[in-house]
Design a protein around this motif. Sequence first.
Motif, PDB file in Angstrom:
ATOM      1  N   GLY A 185       0.882  -1.328   0.056  1.00  0.00           N
ATOM      2  CA  GLY A 185      -0.143   0.108  -0.116  1.00  0.00           C
ATOM      3  C   GLY A 185       0.843   1.307   0.082  1.00  0.00           C
ATOM      4  O   GLY A 185       0.341   2.395  -0.574  1.00  0.00           O
ATOM      5  N   MET A 198       0.787   4.336  -2.526  1.00  0.00           N
ATOM      6  CA  MET A 198       0.554   5.710  -2.213  1.00  0.00           C
ATOM      7  C   MET A 198       1.880   6.449  -2.836  1.00  0.00           C
ATOM      8  O   MET A 198       1.729   7.915  -3.071  1.00  0.00           O
ATOM      9  CB  MET A 198       0.318   5.759  -0.652  1.00  0.00           C
ATOM     10  CG  MET A 198      -1.002   5.172  -0.079  1.00  0.00           C
ATOM     11  SD  MET A 198      -1.053   5.264   1.348  1.00  0.00           S
ATOM     12  CE  MET A 198      -1.323   6.681   2.106  1.00  0.00           C
ATOM     13  N   ILE A 233      -5.436  -0.057  -1.747  1.00  0.00           N
ATOM     14  CA  ILE A 233      -5.082   0.554  -0.774  1.00  0.00           C
ATOM     15  C   ILE A 233      -6.024   0.339   0.311  1.00  0.00           C
ATOM     16  O   ILE A 233      -5.497   0.079   1.493  1.00  0.00           O
ATOM     17  CB  ILE A 233      -4.959   2.121  -1.012  1.00  0.00           C
ATOM     18  CG1 ILE A 233      -3.808   2.452  -1.783  1.00  0.00           C
ATOM     19  CG2 ILE A 233      -4.851   3.003   0.249  1.00  0.00           C
ATOM     20  CD1 ILE A 233      -3.390   3.847  -2.233  1.00  0.00           C
ATOM     21  N   GLN A 255       4.472   4.320   5.570  1.00  0.00           N
ATOM     22  CA  GLN A 255       3.910   4.693   4.349  1.00  0.00           C
ATOM     23  C   GLN A 255       4.071   6.040   3.938  1.00  0.00           C
ATOM     24  O   GLN A 255       4.574   6.122   2.768  1.00  0.00           O
ATOM     25  CB  GLN A 255       2.370   4.083   4.210  1.00  0.00           C
ATOM     26  CG  GLN A 255       1.985   2.779   4.216  1.00  0.00           C
ATOM     27  CD  GLN A 255       0.396   2.516   4.033  1.00  0.00           C
ATOM     28  OE1 GLN A 255      -0.296   3.372   4.446  1.00  0.00           O
ATOM     29  NE2 GLN A 255       0.305   1.143   3.743  1.00  0.00           N
TER      30      GLN A 255
END
Length: 403
Positions: free
Chosen positions: A219, A223, A322, A348
Amino acid sequence: MTSRYARTALVLGLLSAIGPFAIDMYIPALPTIASDLHASTAATQMTLMAFFIAFGVCQILYGPISDMIGRKRPLYAGLAFFTLGSVGCIFARNIEMLILFRFVQGIGAASVMVIPRAIIRDLHTGIEATRLMSLVMLVISVSPILAPLAGSALIVPFGWRAVFVAVTGAALVSLILLMFSLPETRPPEDRIKVSAGEVLSGFGQLFRDRHFLGLTFIGGLGMSSFFAFLASSSFIYIDHFGLTPTEYSITFSLNAVGFIGASQLTASLGSRYGMARVVTAAVSLYAFFALLLLGVTLAGVDSLVALIALLFCSFAFLGLVIPSTMVLALEDHGPIAGIASALGGTLQMVTGGVMIVIVSLLYDGTTLPMVGAIAACSVGALTLSLLTLRRRQPISEPLEQAC
């Protein structure tokens, strides 16, 4: 029950949208800010990086605190920091002050990113958690559609400082919703001990969990590819392709349309095929379109239409990735959901902040640095998905049981 479910999704979505709103509404103003404050492109991009670094690092504080003292009080503190930073941005007289107050904004925005995810884990698991997360993502995804347009509508007549007036108002509205529409989901009996040892033990457990780390970075790299777009797109679309801020806002908003549509299919696809299969397939298609865009760019095609179309396809599949990876990463860590959400969010956001720095340093006025960064992120995410999920049983449950 349905109305309560929808209300919870709406409130959590609006809280979670504070951070994206402060980014997306601000992006069309970057060239104007650079001109007004007599700052370089790289220095102006640092205002974005400062926000992301604080946004990421401070999540690691809010998560454990929310496990210790409950979810609502840290949210109040975060919204206070965000409001202070927003007011400081309004009155910033040079790029250094703007970078500082964007950092303060990021400190506050971290709370409304990490804690709503922990609240979702407090309330649900499995497909039901994915459904709620998808609804929250639906509310968040309105930001990339409306925020750039609203930002342009404010920037043209009132200047870039009006953007921060608007986000201050959004923070105050969120504070009211938090006070009156969201109950505490972490009762005293479920809270962990207020002990550094307990917190460090939770982090140690997570760092030893390869499945958690793999999902987090799948994820996170997805991003990060969008962060690379955020850092460069306004300069590319406005300075390189000659769009007005309003035209840029419209093209920027197109990316959200695919993301929204795909994210709402996550729960139904997950209940039918298993979340692990959905993530693997979606990451594969995300990488395919990102690499296709890189190939087109390296072939010398400098087309705005091709750029918009292939970014639309690539980012659409992130709408499946996501929300799914967020839910799967927290699935096995209910007792330390705040810590898990905090560590995942921090890793992240820091990854995204590093990507912003790299793209900013490599920016040369063309699309290649941005496109190359997006392609690199997609390859990394695909590699991790194959390593993390290939031996994992599909995580799903029959739709009728989830209901």
